[in-house]
Design an enzyme around this catalytic site. Structure first.
Site, short mmCIF file in Angstrom:
data_model
loop_
_atom_site.label_atom_id
_atom_site.label_comp_id
_atom_site.label_asym_id
_atom_site.label_seq_id
_atom_site.Cartn_x
_atom_site.Cartn_y
_atom_site.Cartn_z
N HIS A 52 0.82 -1.22 0.08
CA HIS A 52 -0.24 -0.09 -0.04
C HIS A 52 0.88 1.14 0.10
O HIS A 52 0.66 2.45 -0.75
CB HIS A 52 -0.68 -0.01 1.52
CG HIS A 52 -2.04 0.89 1.28
ND1 HIS A 52 -3.24 0.66 0.71
CD2 HIS A 52 -2.11 2.20 1.53
CE1 HIS A 52 -3.90 1.86 0.60
NE2 HIS A 52 -3.24 2.69 1.31
N TYR A 55 4.20 0.60 -2.97
CA TYR A 55 4.28 0.28 -4.49
C TYR A 55 5.29 -0.85 -5.00
O TYR A 55 5.69 -0.80 -6.17
CB TYR A 55 4.34 1.22 -5.23
CG TYR A 55 2.84 2.28 -5.04
CD1 TYR A 55 1.73 1.97 -5.72
CD2 TYR A 55 3.05 3.24 -4.02
CE1 TYR A 55 0.64 3.01 -5.56
CE2 TYR A 55 1.75 3.98 -3.88
CZ TYR A 55 0.57 3.74 -4.45
OH TYR A 55 -0.46 4.51 -4.01
N HIS A 99 -10.84 1.84 -1.54
CA HIS A 99 -10.96 1.68 -0.14
C HIS A 99 -11.83 0.37 -0.10
O HIS A 99 -12.86 0.12 0.47
CB HIS A 99 -11.78 2.66 0.65
CG HIS A 99 -11.09 2.87 1.76
ND1 HIS A 99 -11.58 3.40 3.13
CD2 HIS A 99 -9.56 3.21 2.20
CE1 HIS A 99 -10.80 3.51 3.97
NE2 HIS A 99 -9.52 3.56 3.47
N HIS A 101 -10.77 -3.17 0.82
CA HIS A 101 -10.78 -4.31 1.96
C HIS A 101 -11.74 -3.76 3.28
O HIS A 101 -12.45 -4.54 3.41
CB HIS A 101 -9.41 -4.93 2.05
CG HIS A 101 -8.58 -5.30 1.00
ND1 HIS A 101 -7.56 -4.84 0.29
CD2 HIS A 101 -9.15 -6.50 0.29
CE1 HIS A 101 -7.10 -5.63 -0.70
NE2 HIS A 101 -7.97 -6.70 -0.69
N ARG A 120 -9.21 14.53 1.63
CA ARG A 120 -7.95 15.12 2.40
C ARG A 120 -6.63 15.22 1.38
O ARG A 120 -5.86 16.06 1.55
CB ARG A 120 -7.60 14.33 3.71
CG ARG A 120 -8.47 14.44 4.77
CD ARG A 120 -7.87 13.78 6.17
NE ARG A 120 -7.56 12.53 5.95
CZ ARG A 120 -8.75 11.55 6.22
NH1 ARG A 120 -9.84 11.98 6.58
NH2 ARG A 120 -8.21 10.45 6.15
N GLN A 244 -11.28 1.80 10.49
CA GLN A 244 -11.48 3.12 11.05
C GLN A 244 -12.80 3.41 10.86
O GLN A 244 -13.65 3.00 10.25
CB GLN A 244 -10.43 3.94 9.97
CG GLN A 244 -9.07 3.58 9.82
CD GLN A 244 -8.98 2.79 8.71
OE1 GLN A 244 -9.65 1.82 8.20
NE2 GLN A 244 -7.92 3.12 7.65
N GLU A 316 -4.48 4.59 12.43
CA GLU A 316 -5.02 5.24 11.07
C GLU A 316 -6.46 5.92 11.55
O GLU A 316 -7.35 5.97 10.80
CB GLU A 316 -5.25 4.03 10.09
CG GLU A 316 -4.03 3.50 9.54
CD GLU A 316 -4.08 2.59 8.32
OE1 GLU A 316 -5.30 2.43 8.06
OE2 GLU A 316 -3.10 2.12 7.98
N ASN A 515 -5.49 6.97 -12.08
CA ASN A 515 -6.05 5.69 -12.21
C ASN A 515 -6.18 4.97 -10.71
O ASN A 515 -5.14 5.16 -10.02
CB ASN A 515 -5.34 4.82 -13.18
CG ASN A 515 -3.62 4.98 -12.78
OD1 ASN A 515 -3.36 5.08 -11.47
ND2 ASN A 515 -2.74 4.84 -13.54
N ASN A 553 -3.74 5.17 -7.74
CA ASN A 553 -3.36 4.06 -6.51
C ASN A 553 -3.44 2.63 -6.90
O ASN A 553 -4.21 2.40 -8.00
CB ASN A 553 -3.79 4.39 -5.01
CG ASN A 553 -5.01 3.53 -4.78
OD1 ASN A 553 -6.19 3.22 -5.62
ND2 ASN A 553 -4.97 2.76 -3.61
N SER A 555 -4.34 -1.20 -5.87
CA SER A 555 -4.89 -2.16 -4.82
C SER A 555 -4.64 -3.53 -5.32
O SER A 555 -5.55 -3.96 -6.30
CB SER A 555 -6.27 -1.88 -4.60
OG SER A 555 -7.19 -2.89 -3.53
#
Lengths: 757, 232
Positions: A52, A55, A99, A101, A120, A244, A316, A515, A553, A555
């Protein structure tokens, strides 16, 4: 204060493995430090060297993506989000992030915190978010768990985004069995900043104070450490919540505070706290600036007593920001924190040691060279093996001639073994992958901010006005992952092309992409093949359209085992510009009697279409017809027609084929269409429901069709006159398909009915 | 006329309201922060939409106690004009400046879409200039917008001509199917008995800008302007 590192709890290779590190990575850490790390240090490496943050299994290929363009203000990976120049001294800042998982485990909070995190990223750069989108993938809609996930994820996105107060203006939703275990939640945010007034995630100026502000820090989201903590704190591990919890109210307050902080000129650098919390933000900012940082963990405002140093480091907890402030300006920034009633504290200072040094109650608990933690520095980089997936052999066996065509004439008696085109049309109009997403988007505030131009004038991309300028920004997210599964190279090119096509059909010029690369296990060579070829295809298409990749990101591990990984899903988020006070182009038919054309070429192709999958149960077939040059030329033709004010509507042909495109253009104003299928050698199902790419349906006022035809001929673009916009029932080759209203009812209510039952 | 837009922590339609009052209609407009007590000599106080203080309890339940609301309540009780939209309407009900309450929508979901409303009276600052038969297209965006009150209150609202808007369809027909949240008698907006406090769930400030192709909300702002002009 003890400057001697705590040698309590020296880490072991077993702990490293439990934290997800490889034995050779543990050796590498020992080499970097010249000693054995303690448990806190090992925890830091484990999160910073996780897929994560580092990379490590993707960066080799990500570096091959085109990143340069004249509008680019920040290069991919250099900042928290992409930044492009849109003129008038303004920059557009945007990014998409997954997001997946967390949403699979706790859909409401998982999706909500995804929305919080991506926003953010935008405002930590000094841009005020103006629009959000989301791209969702679910399993079978008839499954009870899927329904629970849909309801929870939609409510999570809605409640967070609505309270935060930024409109959700677009997105996409698909259902396929491959997402049964592992849904995808990709959230995108777009913001506007003044050029030259953005902030970087840097840490400079010896002795400058480091502030944390926003929410207090709790034990939430400490995943990796929770597994390994058994040997260390057997009792505290039990109560660690793994997902979280988001609080949009705090997010709104830290947004307003951040915007005011930037105006003070006291800010050196700023970064939000996402994955790996304080660890990631402090080490990344220090490494980027080649400085060091002392961090006093006991100064961090905490939600609960007796948190361990590594818990504070890895927490987190959401809605937290790290900001480096010019020494002497403390009062100016603290006034703002207090205005917005935010929790804040000075937790450290900038040093010149190039080491991040974490203290707990005056004891040095971790001492690490910042550079060794980060991507581009000491973090591992791997070349993974890849090989062509075995299922490609099955795909090559597909033969259209083994699929029986639909029959058109409803008046004739039923033809044996063939489906009625009317029945198929109705089934597709109500299919969960095609029907209206109203049930979902009505739960999102799409109009706050008073900039959403597509509420009352629908188009293929969302279009938002940049107030006080002559510009609008067109935004879209796209990826048909079935095509990518069938052919990762072509499928990824199609995803980029469809995004560009949607922008162009809305009257915009494609500018850049972000992407979100959702794939399976990178250690599986067949899955890594999908990743490698999707990147290659994406590169090709981005170069063709002049849309550099600004970031995004990756995943991996979207699967519960190698047999049921999700379709490779490289979601493309694209932005484009509609300049010069031009009205954007809309997708709806305007007048009875307008002429309907299709720009592009009909093909005898039903490959990977929704029709083939849901009506014939064929799961494996090639990607639909696609040619990048043809796609580009067709888009240029549409741009020209829009620029010359020659068309009334433009809508691209995508899932469900030509019939669904025509229906979607007809429904908004309760108009209809009468068309002829006159192309020889093209099956009826391919004509109506095939998904061959690069086709766009336009409607033209009868006084302008000669101009349209002459431009298309001049540009050497293939086109076909299909028929006319009407007020009556839908007619295809004089066969009465019934009233548009009938289809509209199916289209609008289907999703709600499916989720209710 | 000087307009003051109150900003609570969590307000998110404040900027849209200021844009409408100031940029579109040219009112002198100031921001009033929730921690202040100074209404800066405003003639009209506007409470915008959003999620004041997070609205984790009941919408508007905390905002009612904020410092500036004490002055707003005093201002209203002395006859000053106060207008609340969405969360602003909820806050006015919680403050007892308007009767009734706004409950969770009957379908239990947040709902954002264009709806139609019909003006019920011209006897108010915000409706003085709107044709009674006209169906106005105005967006709603709320989870708690179902207007509710006891029978006696409902009767007095009707008797005193305090109902300003009802939800209807595009042809102006008021019916259950045109009711987006289950509000009593399709009530979308009301005023107090003294006709100086106004509240509505739909967002007129979201329907004033040509750029977004719906300007039906202008009629409310133009009503305010016409009252200002006639009093000059």
């Amino acid at each position: 204060m003890s400057e001697h590192l705590s040698t309590k709890n020296l880490a072991t290779v077993e702990q490293a493995k439990q934290l997800g590190l490889l034995p050779e990575e543990f050796e590498k850490i020992k080499g970097i430090l010249g000693r054995t790390p303690n448990f806190t240090e090992l925890s830091i490496y484990s999160v910073m060297w996780s897929e994560h943050c580092s990379y490590k299994n993707s960066i080799v290929w990500l570096k091959t993506l085109p990143k340069d363009g004249e509008k680019m203000l920040a290069k991919a990976g250099e900042e928290n989000a992409g930044l492009i120049d849109i003129g008038d001294g303004l920059a557009c800042c945007f990014k998409i992030e997954s997001h997946n998982h967390p949403s699979a485990i706790e859909p409401y909070q998982g999706a909500a915190t995804g929305v919080g995190g991506i926003n953010r990223d935008i405002f930590s750069m000094g841009a005020r978010p103006i629009a959000q989108l989301n791209s969702l993938r679910f399993g079978n809609i008839n499954d009870e768990r899927t329904k629970w996930l849909v309801r929870g994820i939609v409510k999570g996105i809605g409640n967070y985004g609505n309270a935060f107060g930024i409109p959700t203006v677009g997105g996409e939703v698909y259902f396929d069995d491959c997402y049964q275990i592992n849904p995808l939640v990709n959230a995108m945010s777009v913001g506007i900043a003044k050029v030259g007034e953005t902030v970087s995630a840097i840490s400079e100026g010896l002795g400058n104070p480091v502030y944390i502000f926003g929410s207090a820090t709790g034990k939430d989201g400490i995943h990796g450490a929770a597994f390994a903590s058994k040997d260390i704190t057997e009792d505290s591990a039990k109560d660690l919540p793994s997902v979280q919890v988001g609080d949009p109210f705090w997010e709104k307050l830290i947004l307003e505070a951040s915007m005011e902080l930037l105006k003070t000129g006291a800010v050196v650098g700023m970064q939000d706290m996402g994955a790996a919390g304080i660890t990631c933000s402090t080490s990344e900012m220090s490494a980027k600036s080649k400085t060091g940082m002392k961090v006093w963990l006991d100064k961090v405002p905490m939600r609960q007593k007796d948190m361990k140093d590594w818990e504070i480091l890895l927490s987190e907890s959401q809605e937290r920001m790290l900001v480096i402030v010019n020494k002497g300006r403390e009062k100016d920034v603290e006034k703002i924190f207090e205005k917005w009633d935010l929790t804040y504290a000075i937790i450290g200072e900038v040093t010149d040691t190039e080491r991040v040094q974490y203290y707990m109650n005056n004891e040095l608990v971790a001492d690490i060279p910042g550079e060794s933690l980060v991507l581009g520095g000491g973090a591992p980089v791997y070349h993974r093996e890849y090989k062509e997936p075995r299922y490609f052999e099955e795909i090559k066996k597909f033969d259209i001639n083994k699929i029986s065509d639909v029959y058109l004439d409803a008046n004739k008696s039923k033809i044996e073994n063939r489906k009625s085109a009317i029945d198929v049309a109705k089934a597709l109009a109500s299919h969960p992958n095609i029907c209206s997403r109203k049930w979902i988007y009505n739960q999102y505030d799409s109009m706050v901010g008073t900039i959403n131009q597509t509420t009352n004038a629908p188009s293929d991309a969302a279009v938002v006005k940049v107030k006080g300028t002559d510009k609008s920004i067109a935004i879209t997210t796209d990826c048909n992952s079935r095509y990518v599964h069938a052919d990762p190279f072509v499928g990824a090119m199609i995803a980029v092309s469809e995004a560009a096509r949607n922008i162009v059909c809305s009257g915009g010029d494609p500018a850049a992409i972000t992407n979100c690369l959702n794939f399976g296990n990178p250690y599986n060579p067949e899955m890594y093949y999908q990743f490698v070829y999707a990147i290659k295809g994406m590169s090709e298409a981005c170069k063709k359209f002049g849309t550099p990749v600004t970031g995004g990101n990756v995943s991996f591990y979207n699967q519960s085992n190698d047999e049921n990984a999700v379709f490779p899903t490289p979601t493309i988020g694209m932005v484009g510009l509609v300049s010069g006070n031009k009205k954007h182009m809309t997708l709806d038919f305007k007048n009875d009697g307008d002429v309907i054309y299709m720009v592009g070429e009909n093909r005898n192709d039903i490959s990977s279409s929704q029709y083939l999958v849901s009506e014939h149960g064929v799961q494996l077939s090639p990607a639909p017809h696609f040619n990048l040059d043809e796609e580009y030329n067709n888009q240029q033709a549409i741009k020209k027609l829009i620029a010359d004010n020659l068309i009334q509507s433009a809508h691209d042909v995508s899932e469900g084929g030509l019939f669904i495109t025509l229906l979607e253009s007809a429904m908004p104003r309760n108009l209809s269409f009468n068309i002829q299928h006159s192309t020889f050698n093209i099956r009826t199902d391919a004509f109506l429901f095939g998904e061959a790419q690069s086709r766009i349906v336009i409607s033209v006022h009868s006084s302008q069709f000669t101009d349209v035809e002459s431009i298309l001929n001049k540009m050497n673009v293939k086109f076909e006159k299909l028929g006319t916009v009407t007020n009556g029932n839908i007619k295809i080759n004089d066969v009465d398909f019934g009233a548009v209203g009938e289809y509209k009812k199916l289209h609008e209510n289907s999703l709600e009915n499916l989720l209710k039952s | 006329m000087k307009v003051g837009v109150v900003i609570f922590p969590g307000s998110n339609c404040d900027r849209d309201a200021i844009y409408a009052f100031k940029n579109i209609f040219g009112f002198e407009t100031v921001e009033l922060f929730h921690k202040d007590h100074d209404l800066q000599n405003c003639d009209l106080i506007f409470l915008p939409g959003g999620f004041s203080y997070g609205d984790y309890l009941r919408s508007g339940a905390i905002a009612r106690f904020s410092p500036i609301m004490q002055n707003v309540i005093e201002f209203a009780n002395n006859g000053g004009s106060v207008f609340g939209v969405c969360n602003g309407f909820q806050i006015l009900c919680e403050s007892h400046l308007l009767p009734g309450a706004l409950l969770h929508n009957d379908h239990q979901k947040f709902n954002c879409k264009n709806v139609f409303i019909k003006t019920q009276t011209n006897n108010s600052l915000i409706t003085s200039n709107i044709a009674l038969k006209k169906a106005l297209k105005i967006p709603v965006a709320h989870g708690e917008g179902r207007f509710y009150c006891d029978e006696k209150t409902l009767e007095s609202l009707t008797t005193n001509d305090q109902v300003l808007f009802r939800y209807c369809d595009e042809n102006g027909v008021v019916s259950d199917t045109s009711n987006p949240n289950g509000s009593l008698q399709n009530i979308a907006g009301i005023c107090n008995e003294n006709r100086n406090v106004f509240g509505m769930m739909p967002h007129p400030e979201r329907a004033v800008d040509d750029n977004i192709y719906n300007t039906d909300g202008r009629l409310l702002f133009e009503s305010i302007l016409s009252v200002v002009k006639s009093s000059l």
